[in-house]
Write a protein that holds these residues in place. Structure first.
Motif, PDB file in Angstrom:
ATOM      1  N   GLY A 103       0.641  -1.310   0.022  1.00  0.00           N
ATOM      2  CA  GLY A 103      -0.001  -0.070  -0.108  1.00  0.00           C
ATOM      3  C   GLY A 103       0.809   1.263  -0.048  1.00  0.00           C
ATOM      4  O   GLY A 103       0.208   2.431  -0.075  1.00  0.00           O
ATOM      5  N   ALA A 104       2.227   1.391  -0.047  1.00  0.00           N
ATOM      6  CA  ALA A 104       3.014   2.317   0.011  1.00  0.00           C
ATOM      7  C   ALA A 104       2.818   3.093  -1.377  1.00  0.00           C
ATOM      8  O   ALA A 104       3.100   2.208  -2.412  1.00  0.00           O
ATOM      9  CB  ALA A 104       4.311   2.054   0.720  1.00  0.00           C
ATOM     10  N   LEU A 105       3.110   4.171  -1.342  1.00  0.00           N
ATOM     11  CA  LEU A 105       3.191   4.862  -2.800  1.00  0.00           C
ATOM     12  C   LEU A 105       4.463   4.552  -3.329  1.00  0.00           C
ATOM     13  O   LEU A 105       5.750   4.631  -2.626  1.00  0.00           O
ATOM     14  CB  LEU A 105       3.125   6.877  -2.601  1.00  0.00           C
ATOM     15  N   LEU A 106       4.391   4.217  -4.602  1.00  0.00           N
ATOM     16  CA  LEU A 106       5.647   3.856  -5.376  1.00  0.00           C
ATOM     17  C   LEU A 106       6.184   5.476  -6.082  1.00  0.00           C
ATOM     18  O   LEU A 106       5.445   6.215  -6.356  1.00  0.00           O
ATOM     19  CB  LEU A 106       5.314   3.184  -6.595  1.00  0.00           C
ATOM     20  N   ARG A 107       7.579   5.400  -5.790  1.00  0.00           N
ATOM     21  CA  ARG A 107       8.133   6.747  -5.963  1.00  0.00           C
ATOM     22  C   ARG A 107       9.311   6.551  -6.904  1.00  0.00           C
ATOM     23  O   ARG A 107      10.048   5.919  -6.924  1.00  0.00           O
ATOM     24  CB  ARG A 107       8.964   7.357  -4.770  1.00  0.00           C
ATOM     25  N   GLY A 108       9.135   7.485  -8.187  1.00  0.00           N
ATOM     26  CA  GLY A 108      10.336   7.541  -9.329  1.00  0.00           C
ATOM     27  C   GLY A 108      11.330   8.629  -9.161  1.00  0.00           C
ATOM     28  O   GLY A 108      10.971   9.620  -8.421  1.00  0.00           O
ATOM     29  N   ARG A 109      12.292   8.371  -9.985  1.00  0.00           N
ATOM     30  CA  ARG A 109      13.272   9.394  -9.965  1.00  0.00           C
ATOM     31  C   ARG A 109      13.268  10.179 -11.450  1.00  0.00           C
ATOM     32  O   ARG A 109      12.977   9.461 -12.211  1.00  0.00           O
ATOM     33  CB  ARG A 109      14.601   9.158  -9.514  1.00  0.00           C
ATOM     34  N   GLU A 110      13.361  11.473 -11.478  1.00  0.00           N
ATOM     35  CA  GLU A 110      13.796  12.051 -13.010  1.00  0.00           C
ATOM     36  C   GLU A 110      14.890  12.887 -12.810  1.00  0.00           C
ATOM     37  O   GLU A 110      15.480  13.002 -11.708  1.00  0.00           O
ATOM     38  CB  GLU A 110      12.391  12.770 -13.262  1.00  0.00           C
ATOM     39  N   ALA A 111      15.104  13.442 -13.964  1.00  0.00           N
ATOM     40  CA  ALA A 111      16.235  14.358 -13.714  1.00  0.00           C
ATOM     41  C   ALA A 111      16.354  15.490 -12.903  1.00  0.00           C
ATOM     42  O   ALA A 111      15.258  16.264 -12.783  1.00  0.00           O
ATOM     43  CB  ALA A 111      16.629  14.891 -15.347  1.00  0.00           C
ATOM     44  N   ALA A 112      17.616  15.939 -12.371  1.00  0.00           N
ATOM     45  CA  ALA A 112      18.020  16.714 -11.659  1.00  0.00           C
ATOM     46  C   ALA A 112      17.308  16.456 -10.095  1.00  0.00           C
ATOM     47  O   ALA A 112      17.554  17.343  -9.245  1.00  0.00           O
ATOM     48  CB  ALA A 112      17.709  17.831 -12.147  1.00  0.00           C
ATOM     49  N   HIS A 113      16.843  15.294  -9.983  1.00  0.00           N
ATOM     50  CA  HIS A 113      16.259  15.022  -8.393  1.00  0.00           C
ATOM     51  C   HIS A 113      17.315  14.040  -7.975  1.00  0.00           C
ATOM     52  O   HIS A 113      17.949  13.282  -8.455  1.00  0.00           O
ATOM     53  CB  HIS A 113      14.925  14.218  -8.678  1.00  0.00           C
ATOM     54  N   SER A 114      17.520  14.647  -6.492  1.00  0.00           N
ATOM     55  CA  SER A 114      18.569  13.727  -5.930  1.00  0.00           C
ATOM     56  C   SER A 114      17.883  12.465  -5.208  1.00  0.00           C
ATOM     57  O   SER A 114      18.748  11.533  -4.746  1.00  0.00           O
ATOM     58  CB  SER A 114      19.487  14.499  -4.872  1.00  0.00           C
ATOM     59  N   ARG A 115      16.540  12.199  -5.385  1.00  0.00           N
ATOM     60  CA  ARG A 115      16.073  11.392  -4.503  1.00  0.00           C
ATOM     61  C   ARG A 115      14.727  10.780  -5.427  1.00  0.00           C
ATOM     62  O   ARG A 115      14.252  11.455  -6.199  1.00  0.00           O
ATOM     63  CB  ARG A 115      15.437  11.590  -3.232  1.00  0.00           C
ATOM     64  N   SER A 116      14.467   9.703  -5.286  1.00  0.00           N
ATOM     65  CA  SER A 116      13.062   8.955  -5.975  1.00  0.00           C
ATOM     66  C   SER A 116      12.072   9.717  -5.118  1.00  0.00           C
ATOM     67  O   SER A 116      11.642   9.069  -3.978  1.00  0.00           O
ATOM     68  CB  SER A 116      13.105   7.797  -5.857  1.00  0.00           C
ATOM     69  N   ARG A 117      11.242  10.808  -5.453  1.00  0.00           N
ATOM     70  CA  ARG A 117      10.054  11.273  -4.858  1.00  0.00           C
ATOM     71  C   ARG A 117       9.071  11.441  -5.777  1.00  0.00           C
ATOM     72  O   ARG A 117       8.091  12.367  -5.285  1.00  0.00           O
ATOM     73  CB  ARG A 117      10.730  12.692  -4.392  1.00  0.00           C
ATOM     74  N   GLY A 242      14.947   8.093 -15.886  1.00  0.00           N
ATOM     75  CA  GLY A 242      14.996   7.694 -14.430  1.00  0.00           C
ATOM     76  C   GLY A 242      14.927   6.390 -13.979  1.00  0.00           C
ATOM     77  O   GLY A 242      15.609   6.021 -13.057  1.00  0.00           O
ATOM     78  N   GLU A 243      14.321   5.519 -14.868  1.00  0.00           N
ATOM     79  CA  GLU A 243      14.575   4.241 -14.635  1.00  0.00           C
ATOM     80  C   GLU A 243      15.989   3.519 -15.448  1.00  0.00           C
ATOM     81  O   GLU A 243      15.873   2.345 -15.439  1.00  0.00           O
ATOM     82  CB  GLU A 243      13.238   3.416 -15.301  1.00  0.00           C
ATOM     83  N   GLY A 244      16.648   4.123 -16.012  1.00  0.00           N
ATOM     84  CA  GLY A 244      17.871   3.664 -16.428  1.00  0.00           C
ATOM     85  C   GLY A 244      18.235   3.892 -17.909  1.00  0.00           C
ATOM     86  O   GLY A 244      19.252   3.593 -18.564  1.00  0.00           O
ATOM     87  N   ALA A 245      17.307   4.434 -18.794  1.00  0.00           N
ATOM     88  CA  ALA A 245      17.370   4.581 -20.252  1.00  0.00           C
ATOM     89  C   ALA A 245      18.662   5.474 -20.555  1.00  0.00           C
ATOM     90  O   ALA A 245      18.921   6.424 -19.640  1.00  0.00           O
ATOM     91  CB  ALA A 245      16.133   4.989 -21.023  1.00  0.00           C
TER      92      ALA A 245
END
Length: 496
Positions: A103-117, A242-245
């Motif tokens: 039930g926890a929110l899934l968090r992704g990362r995108e450019a220039a973010h230092s964390r997956s939020r 953000g997923e590695g591409a």
């Protein structure tokens, strides 16, 4: 209070719903159908889903770093401080954000973010999920809706808003209001290549300019780095990188590291320019390689992109796909305070229409949906507050250029000619000479009498007004920063 909201994306509908819940009489006026606009196209998510190793302070630091140092720190603190409440509000209104088995929110990362939020809905369909939920909530909230209504002008008396003039079915009508909230989006249709839908012609910003409202930072237009370079413009989300591409040139090299140590996860302006330069140098598109993610994961995480790429003849699980930049998001707009209040009493602006100061010279990925949700709610809450004496125009007004000479050696005006002029001279890479050429041509076109017989005529007039203001602002900002990239040498981008 009688409130008119112009626009029906995330900023406008959030403002409308909160205003209605506070007891105001609300009418939503929208150019097309309710929910049309850019929100539904957003593949990225909503930044602000903080994990145990993250915080609003870290999010603020990333936002300020991406902005080229020009974001307003106080406004950024308001943005990130409201993230948790905004995500909770969207969830309560029916947005089903992606969650893990527990039930926890899934968090992704995108450019220039230092964390997956970054939280998403339907993988890469966050905007569509938000638009659908907010439209459904609006339909059941005793909010009046006027569809297919074009904003022609603001009704202002003694520097106070009195309503709006709209065109509906060829007829002009004045809708009276005690307060008007503009949420009409940006002006992506200024450019020959854009991710924005047809109606994104800067109508709210242009109307506010005519009414005398302060605008700022119009020189800062963000270009999204990765649009599928096959068929009509289709955005390939930054979350894919953000997923590695990775991004590859025609020799299979990851070239973005030559421009920034973060490579594909560098700020958007850096990545977009790197792609454009490499494509121009090699005479062919660069390619986005997502094959390492795997077919099953791509279908699960990015179902919309997977479907469209396959419809256009690519199996992106097995081969890199061609990508190119396109105009995407306007960081400037109508100057507001952190409650959406403009320099005209009773007039608010939210979302891409507004210049809150949270983006500076370059927007951090997935802060746009967050901005609409946070500042839409704040504008509604500020309806009952006393109007401030002034709204400070901290970034200055668009600059001035010399009047255009009488001789007209330019091509005749058309929307296509304007779009190509802006792409070539006020685009990813700019030069002082190119900006002067653009300012000269736009001034000549604007000086020509042009009757306003149709909505298209009104849109063209709005685009010309914004092109002039944007070009003057770009000329006035003589330093190169963020999305406003100036070069004075001859080694500049010639084509994309």
């Amino acid at each position: 209070m009688n409130v008119i909201v112009v626009g029906s994306g995330i900023g406008g509908l959030t403002a409308a719903l909160h205003a209605r819940e506070r007891g105001h009489s609300v009418t939503v006026v929208t150019k097309g159908a309710l929910g049309d606009g850019c929100t539904g196209f957003a593949q990225g998510g909503v930044a602000g889903g903080y994990g145990h190793d993250d915080s609003p302070a870290l999010h603020a630091a990333d936002t300020l770093a991406a902005s080229g140092g020009l974001a307003d720190a106080d406004a950024v603190d308001v943005l990130v401080g409201g993230a948790r409440a905004a995500i909770d509000d969207l969830t309560a209104r029916g947005v089903r954000f992606d969650r893990s088995a527990d039930g926890a929110l899934l968090r992704g990362r995108e450019a220039a973010h230092s964390r997956s939020r970054i939280v998403h809905s339907g993988g890469d369909a966050t905007g569509a999920a938000i638009a659908s939920a907010l439209v459904a909530a609006t339909r059941t909230a005793r909010i009046d809706v006027v569809e297919n209504a074009f904003l022609a002008d603001l009704e202002v008396v003694d520097d106070e808003i009195r309503g709006v003039r709209v065109l509906i079915g060829g007829s002009s009508s004045i809708l009276r209001a005690d307060a008007v909230i503009l949420a009409t989006g940006g002006a992506g249709r200024l450019y020959a290549h854009t991710t924005n839908p047809e109606g994104t012609t800067g109508d709210g910003i242009a109307a506010a300019m005519r009414a005398g409202a302060a605008v700022a930072d119009l020189e800062f237009l963000q270009f999204h780095p990765t649009i599928l370079d096959a068929g009509p413009p289709f955005l390939v989300s930054e979350a894919v990188r953000g997923e590695g591409a990775t991004l590859l040139d025609d020799e299979g090299r990851r070239f973005v590291f030559e421009s920034h140590p973060d490579g594909e996860l560098a700020p958007r302006d850096v990545v977009a320019r790197a792609i454009a330069r490499r494509a121009a140098r090699q005479g062919a598109p660069v390619r986005l390689d997502a094959t390492m993610i795997g077919g099953a994961a791509l279908r699960r995480r990015f179902p919309t992109i997977d479907r469209v790429t396959r419809e256009r003849g690519f199996d992106w699980s097995a081969e890199p796909i061609p990508v190119t930049p396109a105009a995407h998001y306007l960081m400037g707009g109508i100057v507001t305070d952190v409650d959406g209040r403009t320099s005209i009493t009773g007039l608010f602006a939210v979302g891409e229409t507004a210049r809150t100061g949270v983006h500076g010279a370059n927007r951090l990925a997935s802060n746009s949906l967050l901005e609409g949700a946070v500042f839409g709610a704040r504008a509604a809450a500020a309806l009952e507050l006393p109007w401030p004496t002034t709204v400070e125009n901290r970034a200055g007004s668009p600059g001035a250029v010399e009047p255009a000479p009488d001789d007209d050696d330019s091509m005749p005006f058309s929307r296509s000619a304007l779009q190509h002029l802006m792409w070539d001279e006020v685009g990813l890479i700019r030069t002082p000479a190119g900006l002067r050429r653009a300012a000269h041509t736009v001034a000549l076109w604007a000086a020509q009498p042009r009757p306003l017989r149709s909505i298209v005529d009104h849109e063209d007039a709005n685009l010309l007004a914004l092109a002039g203001a944007m070009t003057r602002a770009a000329l006035a900002r003589t330093e190169s920063v963020g999305s406003h990239h100036l070069e004075t040498t001859t080694a500049v981008l010639e084509t994309v």
